[in-house]
Design an enzyme around this catalytic site. Structure first.
Site, PDB file in Angstrom:
ATOM      1  N   ASP A 299       2.192   1.984   3.873  1.00  0.00           N
ATOM      2  CA  ASP A 299       1.322   3.122   3.577  1.00  0.00           C
ATOM      3  C   ASP A 299       2.157   4.387   3.378  1.00  0.00           C
ATOM      4  OD1 ASP A 299      -1.081   4.305   2.931  1.00  0.00           O
ATOM      5  OD2 ASP A 299      -2.028   4.016   4.871  1.00  0.00           O
TER       6      ASP A 299
ATOM      7  N   GLU B 210       0.862  -1.194   0.000  1.00  0.00           N
ATOM      8  CA  GLU B 210       0.000   0.000   0.000  1.00  0.00           C
ATOM      9  C   GLU B 210       0.881   1.221   0.000  1.00  0.00           C
ATOM     10  OE1 GLU B 210      -3.358   0.150   2.854  1.00  0.00           O
ATOM     11  OE2 GLU B 210      -3.204   2.332   2.612  1.00  0.00           O
TER      12      GLU B 210
HETATM   13  C1  GRE Z   1      -3.807   6.700   2.571  1.00  0.00           C
HETATM   14  O1  GRE Z   1      -3.872   6.771   1.337  1.00  0.00           O
HETATM   15  O2  GRE Z   1      -3.638   5.623   3.106  1.00  0.00           O
HETATM   16  C2  GRE Z   1      -3.925   7.943   3.374  1.00  0.00           C
HETATM   17  C3  GRE Z   1      -4.424   9.092   2.768  1.00  0.00           C
HETATM   18  C4  GRE Z   1      -4.522  10.253   3.502  1.00  0.00           C
HETATM   19  C5  GRE Z   1      -4.122  10.280   4.814  1.00  0.00           C
HETATM   20  C6  GRE Z   1      -3.622   9.138   5.409  1.00  0.00           C
HETATM   21  C7  GRE Z   1      -3.517   7.970   4.702  1.00  0.00           C
HETATM   22  O3  GRE Z   1      -4.826   9.069   1.467  1.00  0.00           O
HETATM   23  O4  GRE Z   1      -3.048   6.859   5.275  1.00  0.00           O
HETATM   24 ZN    ZN Z   2      -3.046   4.093   1.778  1.00  0.00          ZN
END
Ligand code: GRE
Ligand code: ZN
Length: 323
Positions: free
Chosen positions: A285, A8
């Site tokens: 992430d 991710e």
């Molecule tokens: C994500 O894409 O996982 C995300 C966002 C915005 C803030 C935090 C986040 O798009 O983890």
């Molecule tokens: Zn994400």
């Protein structure tokens, strides 16, 4: 642990970068923005430093899903996928790709997915929750009948899909009025995404396509913790619900869960007990989260080395056929 694989991990293009700005304080936006737009500098450095060998990259959120004009959604998805493909081809041993798809137009989404898989070598697709279609207040979720052919096409390509969060529309969720700090990754992302996942599980999608695999981030957006209760309640009386198994069966048979942004051992252990370590995948992430935090937690958390290897790398290699 060296050579972890992460799923991710986000990038942005000039056309989508502004969608991420609301999620940061002004003083960190400059850094987040440059990390999202970067592929070869900070991103590779951080991967090297914290033991991620391979990242499957995906566009930021909501990006294509938030473009109500379907023609524009088709165009932006294509541009983003081409930019990603270029980076993947420069670093084929470090980066893979998840396609962004214009779900506003299911036939176009199916065609773009086929192009991304067959021509660009992508590993599947990532959708940022529902799509706005036609006007910003009209939304579609992907259990709707107009996606039947799309799902058949996706299943035929035998690739996974990531159901990634976005925020609900403020007009539809008054419960966040006056408490905006509960929107976004704090809480609203998990609520929105877990309900969308339950809709897919309960529409018969995974009965029609028993091999189709969905990935959920953030330790399954709360589902492993609550799935027993969901089925416990549903067992008391099923009223014309169009699916064959129990929803927990789809969680254990058709879902993989990542550690993205949720670096917590009790949550990992509980998820292992519910879905087994075969269905859990390491993720960060990035750049919304730091490799440092994910790796320092994961590399040292108290699980067996065998499970660490599976979650950190081996499940992903098997699942995506990676070298
Ligand atoms: C994500 O894409 O996982 C995300 C966002 C915005 C803030 C935090 C986040 O798009 O983890
Ligand atoms: Zn994400």
């Amino acid at each position: 642990m060296k050579n972890k694989i992460a799923f991710e991990e986000h990038f942005a293009i000039e056309l989508t970068i502004s969608d991420s700005q609301v999620y940061t304080k002004p003083e960190v936006w400059t850094t987040l923005k440059s990390n999202l737009l970067d592929f070869e500098q900070q991103r590779l450095e951080q991967m090297d430093r914290w033991g991620t060998g391979f990242s499957i990259l995906s566009l930021n959120s909501p990006a294509v899903q938030g473009i109500a004009d379907a023609d524009r959604a088709v165009d932006v998805a294509r541009r983003a996928n081409d930019i990603l493909a270029e980076q993947v081809s420069r670093h084929p041993t470090r980066f893979g790709g998840f396609a962004a798809l214009p779900m506003q137009r299911p036939e176009a989404a199916a065609r773009e997915l086929e192009r991304c898989v067959k021509e660009l070598g992508f590993h599947g697709f990532l959708v940022n929750g529902f799509s706005q279609v036609g006007d910003v207040e009209t939304v579609v979720y992907y259990d709707a009948p107009e996606f039947t052919d799309f799902w058949a096409a996706a299943a035929a390509l035998d690739k996974l899909f990531y159901m990634h969060p976005r925020d609900p529309l403020p007009s539809r969720e008054p419960i966040y009025d006056g408490a905006p700090w509960l929107t976004g990754p704090t809480w609203a992302f998990a609520v929105e995404t877990s309900i969308h996942a339950l809709r897919l599980m309960s529409c018969g999608l995974f009965d029609r396509h028993p091999a189709l695999q969905m990935i959920l981030g953030h330790f399954g957006e709360g589902l492993p913790f609550n799935i027993w209760r969901v089925d416990h309640i549903l067992r008391k009386g099923r009223r014309g619900m169009p699916y064959e198994l129990e929803l927990g069966d789809y969680l254990r048979r058709n879902t993989h869960i990542t550690t993205s942004g949720n670096f917590r051992t009790p949550t990992l252990l509980s998820t292992m007990l519910e879905v087994s370590s075969d269905r859990i995948l390491y993720s960060v992430d990035y750049p919304f989260e730091k490799h440092e935090h994910a790796a320092q937690w994961f590399d040292g958390c108290e699980i067996s080395e065998h499970d660490r290897q599976k979650i950190g790398r081996d499940n992903a290699r098997r699942l995506f056929g990676l070298a």
